[in-house]
Design an enzyme around this catalytic site. Structure first.
Site, mmCIF file in Angstrom:
data_model
loop_
_atom_site.group_PDB
_atom_site.id
_atom_site.type_symbol
_atom_site.label_atom_id
_atom_site.label_comp_id
_atom_site.label_asym_id
_atom_site.label_seq_id
_atom_site.Cartn_x
_atom_site.Cartn_y
_atom_site.Cartn_z
ATOM 1 N N ASP A 32 25.565 14.982 69.037
ATOM 2 C CA ASP A 32 25.357 16.370 68.603
ATOM 3 C C ASP A 32 23.907 16.792 68.838
ATOM 4 O OD1 ASP A 32 27.964 16.410 67.824
ATOM 5 O OD2 ASP A 32 27.571 16.287 65.672
ATOM 6 N N TYR A 35 23.424 17.747 72.423
ATOM 7 C CA TYR A 35 24.035 19.056 72.676
ATOM 8 C C TYR A 35 23.138 20.171 72.134
ATOM 9 C CZ TYR A 35 27.478 22.818 72.827
ATOM 10 O OH TYR A 35 28.120 24.011 73.088
ATOM 11 N N ASP A 36 22.665 19.996 70.907
ATOM 12 C CA ASP A 36 21.813 21.015 70.285
ATOM 13 C C ASP A 36 20.535 21.240 71.084
ATOM 14 O OD1 ASP A 36 23.676 21.261 68.298
ATOM 15 O OD2 ASP A 36 22.603 19.990 66.865
ATOM 16 N N SER A 80 60.138 37.492 72.072
ATOM 17 C CA SER A 80 60.326 36.419 71.099
ATOM 18 C C SER A 80 61.444 35.506 71.601
ATOM 19 C CB SER A 80 60.688 36.996 69.731
ATOM 20 O OG SER A 80 61.842 37.808 69.835
ATOM 21 N N LEU A 81 61.559 34.336 70.991
ATOM 22 C CA LEU A 81 62.580 33.374 71.416
ATOM 23 C C LEU A 81 63.773 33.410 70.482
ATOM 24 C CD1 LEU A 81 60.373 30.263 72.310
ATOM 25 C CD2 LEU A 81 61.308 31.994 73.850
ATOM 26 N N GLU A 112 58.484 21.339 74.264
ATOM 27 C CA GLU A 112 57.134 21.320 73.704
ATOM 28 C C GLU A 112 57.169 21.657 72.223
ATOM 29 O OE1 GLU A 112 55.555 25.766 74.866
ATOM 30 O OE2 GLU A 112 55.987 24.360 76.497
ATOM 31 N N LYS A 114 56.514 23.627 68.886
ATOM 32 C CA LYS A 114 56.423 25.055 68.561
ATOM 33 C C LYS A 114 55.493 25.222 67.358
ATOM 34 C CE LYS A 114 59.058 29.230 67.545
ATOM 35 N NZ LYS A 114 58.157 29.652 66.448
ATOM 36 N N ASP A 116 53.329 26.808 64.341
ATOM 37 C CA ASP A 116 53.540 27.840 63.328
ATOM 38 C C ASP A 116 52.238 28.613 63.181
ATOM 39 O OD1 ASP A 116 54.655 29.375 61.369
ATOM 40 O OD2 ASP A 116 54.473 27.881 59.779
ATOM 41 N N ARG A 135 50.198 39.588 69.701
ATOM 42 C CA ARG A 135 51.520 39.925 70.226
ATOM 43 C C ARG A 135 51.971 41.317 69.776
ATOM 44 N NH1 ARG A 135 56.692 39.898 68.472
ATOM 45 N NH2 ARG A 135 58.308 39.541 70.048
ATOM 46 N N GLU A 172 49.293 30.101 71.186
ATOM 47 C CA GLU A 172 49.472 30.244 69.742
ATOM 48 C C GLU A 172 48.188 29.833 69.027
ATOM 49 O OE1 GLU A 172 52.795 31.012 66.854
ATOM 50 O OE2 GLU A 172 52.567 31.231 69.009
ATOM 51 N N TYR A 224 50.586 28.001 76.526
ATOM 52 C CA TYR A 224 51.880 27.515 77.016
ATOM 53 C C TYR A 224 52.610 28.477 77.943
ATOM 54 C CZ TYR A 224 53.041 30.469 73.013
ATOM 55 O OH TYR A 224 53.109 31.506 72.117
ATOM 56 N N LYS A 288 62.710 25.047 77.402
ATOM 57 C CA LYS A 288 62.617 26.059 78.452
ATOM 58 C C LYS A 288 63.201 25.534 79.759
ATOM 59 C CE LYS A 288 58.115 27.734 76.714
ATOM 60 N NZ LYS A 288 56.677 27.874 77.044
ATOM 61 N N LYS A 312 64.728 25.324 65.681
ATOM 62 C CA LYS A 312 64.041 25.371 64.389
ATOM 63 C C LYS A 312 64.515 24.222 63.495
ATOM 64 C CE LYS A 312 61.457 29.142 64.558
ATOM 65 N NZ LYS A 312 61.619 30.204 63.573
ATOM 66 N N CYS A 406 42.082 33.684 28.409
ATOM 67 C CA CYS A 406 42.227 32.425 29.130
ATOM 68 C C CYS A 406 43.058 31.442 28.304
ATOM 69 C CB CYS A 406 40.859 31.830 29.440
ATOM 70 S SG CYS A 406 40.925 30.189 30.200
ATOM 71 N N CYS A 409 40.435 28.365 27.256
ATOM 72 C CA CYS A 409 39.317 28.524 26.317
ATOM 73 C C CYS A 409 39.408 29.774 25.448
ATOM 74 C CB CYS A 409 37.991 28.529 27.081
ATOM 75 S SG CYS A 409 37.726 30.011 28.082
ATOM 76 N N CYS A 430 38.981 34.036 34.419
ATOM 77 C CA CYS A 430 38.392 33.772 33.102
ATOM 78 C C CYS A 430 36.877 33.862 33.224
ATOM 79 C CB CYS A 430 38.797 32.379 32.623
ATOM 80 S SG CYS A 430 37.811 31.775 31.242
ATOM 81 N N CYS A 435 34.347 27.340 29.467
ATOM 82 C CA CYS A 435 35.741 27.022 29.784
ATOM 83 C C CYS A 435 35.801 25.627 30.406
ATOM 84 C CB CYS A 435 36.311 28.051 30.744
ATOM 85 S SG CYS A 435 38.047 27.755 31.177
#
Length: 680
Positions: A32, A35-36, A80-81, A112, A114, A116, A135, A172, A224, A288, A312, A406, A409, A430, A435
């Protein structure tokens, strides 16, 4: 200049290469520090010679906040799929493909992971990234180019031997689970609402109007697919993925090409078995048709291509009953409703509690005790209620309101408006100084160098003392007994003596330092100093009115409200008095009787001193941040427009305050004009 230009371009190329190895391959060749050093040299040369290549890593730094996102039209729709939930449905897909292609031969597929996350499109012209867009509805998304450029895994320039004149690459945006956990820990330490899941966190990062916030959040991308492209005739999915990898684009974690649907389902099964061990969330696998010419023949329906499906996986869900709803108090005082469930096994784990996130969520889903609900558990994310499946009117309990006190407390609970476009919920907090749910966080802040500066109280010491029952609140610091500390790890006779000397030294403090140590919400060192210049002793703040505080130069409406709520809580006043009774003596060298304008921290006149602002409409930054900026520079934020108002800052979709400003002839300025005023 020619020599300098050559060195700049060489540094850019080398730094981009090492960034790719670090962020994409996770296989570094330099330290690092090395790099810096190169990065610093690049910045120096660019500044000196006024030459910055478009793909320079310095261009990834976030620019100024936007007022809104512009629309971005996709030249090729982002379809969409079609979702598939069983192996039989996947086999039906294969039969349908063969029927449309009028063949009985096996079809070669790619498979591949998928992700989320949030689908985006990266547009390049002559190898240079010119636009990043979401999208949206598949036809029109939002231009998020500034945010996209901050993601270090996305090449700003395609460096390969074969570069198309124009190409749109699709992928994604997602967040790794570890980074998601760290982000939520940070948000909670700042008193902000945590995100519900990594997908929301990633989507929220990309849709920030301030790209500097995006740059601070560790989002990733997997590329992808293609939109529009010319001058490179890709013939297959594996050919595209190979090209993407050659040009340093991140690609799906698992990608395989198989000769038929049976082998494709073997890969799908494998991904399903290992998905919990992956460092990120997936919700399926994508199958695919590999050959692009066959895809052209197959075409698309209105919304989905006929040549691909998303398999899914069943989420780890269970059906159970809510027996009661309770409240959990976080370490920063944030209250969270929690459902106590009839135990249910989900993904091999018995679940008996589930977060309900916030009271807006409870109202939106109409969740009550007695309801039968669907509970989901994904990876290491806390189980949460997806929806109410059945409401039995005979067993159903009453609505569960946010408590006014609360549950830990008994201190007052205050409601704070949401300040994040993704969480979209008010927070209940609170404000109790003693507390126990907030004890460790408050103790660490109280003893810190900028606060009471009690040496010998490191993080581990506080946690150990808390676990041993020696420290449960701030007041316990001044009740410690030496004989109970002797012999604990790290505490011999000398270290114990040093600790008590430091505690005694802390008893002589300034009012400003003590106010900061109390950890009032929104009240940092500047605000604490401002209060000390206005109020001679701490008892002058007891039961103070919001209306009085908001008239103080340097305090905005939100800050004033937070301070007033704190000092109108009887338990907080009792705690402060107990601390003072333990020998803490406060002096106030900052107190000044001033006629006219209030000085800043060091006696200088702040740029907004004497100016009153009203904010209306949607701003490119969070409202609280803007109010704090005004306060820190000597101005004051008020809620209503009057003849005394100096400026109305108008954002998008301003309300009736704009009409009032026109009526009273009060000057209206934009956010950019406000920044110019600030920098004069």
């Amino acid at each position: 200049m020619t020599q300098a230009k050559a060195e700049i371009e060489a540094l850019v190329k080398e730094l981009n290469y090492h960034s790719y190895r670090y962020y994409v391959l996770d296989n570094t060749e330099i330290t690092d520090a090395q790099y810096d050093l190169m990065y610093g040299r690049l910045k120096e040369l660019q500044s000196k010679h006024g030459y910055t290549p478009l793909d320079s890593p310095t261009e990834r730094v976030g620019g100024k906040p936007l007022e809104k996102f512009e629309k971005a039209q996709h030249r090729v729709p982002m379809l969409s799929l079609d979702d598939t939930f069983s192996f039989e449905e996947a086999l039906d897909f294969d039969r349908r493909v063969k029927r449309l292609l009028e063949t009985t031969d096996d079809i070669c597929y790619s498979v591949e992971t998928k992700y989320d996350g949030l689908a985006v499109e990266l547009s390049y012209e002559h190898g240079t990234l010119v636009r990043g867009s979401t999208r949206g509805d598949g036809f029109i998304g939002e231009d998020v180019t500034q945010n996209i450029k901050t993601i270090k895994t996305i090449p700003l320039k395609i460096q390969g031997a074969i570069v198309p004149d124009e190409i749109e690459i699709r992928g994604e945006i997602f967040m790794k689970r570890d980074d998601f956990v760290k982000l939520n820990e940070l948000r909670q330490s700042l008193g902000d609402q945590p995100f519900a899941n990594p997908r929301n966190a990633a989507a929220g990062a990309i849709r920030q109007l301030d790209p500097n916030i995006t740059a601070q959040r560790k989002v990733q991308i997997a590329c992808y697919g293609l939109g529009f492209v010319n001058s490179i005739p890709f013939s297959s999915q594996d050919g595209l993925v190979s090209w993407l990898r050659d040009n340093q684009f991140p690609t799906p974690h698992i990608f395989e090409v198989v000769p038929n649907i049976d082998k494709a389902l073997d890969v799908v099964k494998h991904i399903g078995k290992i998905r919990e061990s992956l460092p990120f969330d997936i919700d399926g696998a994508v199958i695919k048709v590999n050959d692009f010419k066959l895809r052209e023949t197959l075409g698309a329906r209105t919304k989905e291509p006929r040549w691909a499906i998303a398999f899914k996986y069943q989420a780890h869900r269970g059906v159970t009953k809510i027996n009661e709803i309770t409240v959990s108090v976080g370490r920063t005082g944030t209250l969270t409703p929690v459902a106590i469930l009839s135990p249910v096994s989900i993904g091999g784990v018995t679940v008996s509690r589930s977060t309900l996130h916030n009271w807006d969520e409870i109202r939106r889903k109409d969740i009550r005790p007695g309801d039968t609900v669907i509970v989901e558990r994904a990876g290491d994310v806390i189980p949460h209620v997806v929806e109410v499946l059945y409401r039995d009117s005979a067993e159903r309990g009453a609505e569960f309101p946010a408590p006014s006190n609360c549950p830990v407390c008994g201190s007052d609970v205050v409601k704070e408006a949401a300040d994040d476009e993704v969480t979209e919920a008010a927070a209940y907090r609170c404000i109790g100084l003693n507390c126990s749910a907030q004890a460790i966080g408050r103790l660490k802040h109280y003893v810190s160098r900028a606060a009471m500066n009690i040496e010998g109280f490191g993080k581990k010491t506080i946690e150990m003392f808390y676990e041993k029952g020696l420290l449960q609140s701030i007041t316990d610091i001044y009740k410690l007994e030496a004989f109970k500390i002797y012999g604990l790890p790290g505490f011999a006779e000398k270290s114990v003596d040093n600790l008590f000397v430091s505690i005694d030294n802390s008893k002589k403090a300034t009012l400003a330092r003590f106010l900061y140590a109390l950890g009032l919400r929104h009240a940092g060192e500047f605000v604490s100093k401002t209060l000390a210049t206005r109020y001679k002793s701490i008892d002058e703040l007891y039961h103070i009115k919001h209306e009085e505080l908001v008239e103080t130069e340097g305090l905005g409406d939100i800050i004033a409200r937070s301070i007033a709520e704190f000092f109108n809580d009887e338990k907080n006043i009792q705690t402060i008095e107990e601390i003072l009774s333990r020998g803490v003596m406060l002096t106030n060298p900052d107190y000044k009787s001033i006629n006219g304008r209030q000085p800043g921290l060091f006696g200088a006149i702040l740029p907004l001193n004497g100016l009153k602002f009203v904010i209306t409409g949607t701003m490119p930054v969070e409202r609280k941040r803007l109010e704090a900026l005004i306060s820190e520079n000597g101005g004051k934020v008020t809620s209503a427009v009057s003849k005394e108002t100096s400026y109305v800052i108008a954002g998008e979709k301003p309300g009736s305050k704009l009409d009032k400003a026109t009526e009273l002839n009060v000057k209206v300025i934009t956010y950019e004009e406000f920044l110019n005023l600030l920098n004069k």
